[in-house]
Design a protein around this motif. Structure first.
Motif: not given
Length: 88
Positions: A1-20, A38-44
């Motif tokens: 996966m590209k870094g933008t995909t990782h960031a998008l998934i991380g953002a959606s998880i963060g927003l979901t947790v915030s809303l719930i 945190s979602s970008l950490a696997p690319d490190l």
């Protein structure tokens, strides 16, 4: 996966947790930012694409993230508010 995909998934998880969790704007932005980082950490890792784009050593970033995790864990442990144990 590209870094933008990782960031998008991380953002959606963060927003979901915030809303719930029904958090205010400050807490929601902190959770979302932490999720993106945190979602970008696997690319490190040693062969990650993100590592080659960072100008300073990736092990410094890992150490900073570890220190932040330990500080946040200590804050949650030593404060009187236990976010995970609250019954609303």
């Amino acid at each position: 996966m590209k870094g933008t995909t990782h960031a998008l998934i991380g953002a959606s998880i963060g927003l979901t947790v915030s809303l719930i969790s029904d958090l205010d704007a400050t807490e929601a932005s902190f959770i979302t930012t932490a999720s993106i980082v945190s979602s970008l950490a696997p690319d490190l890792d040693t062969e990650g694409k993100l590592r080659n784009k960072i100008t300073f050593f990736h092990h410094h970033i890992k150490n900073i993230l570890l220190i932040l995790l330990l500080c946040f864990s200590a804050f949650l442990f030593f404060t009187d508010t236990h976010y995970l144990l609250e019954n609303n």
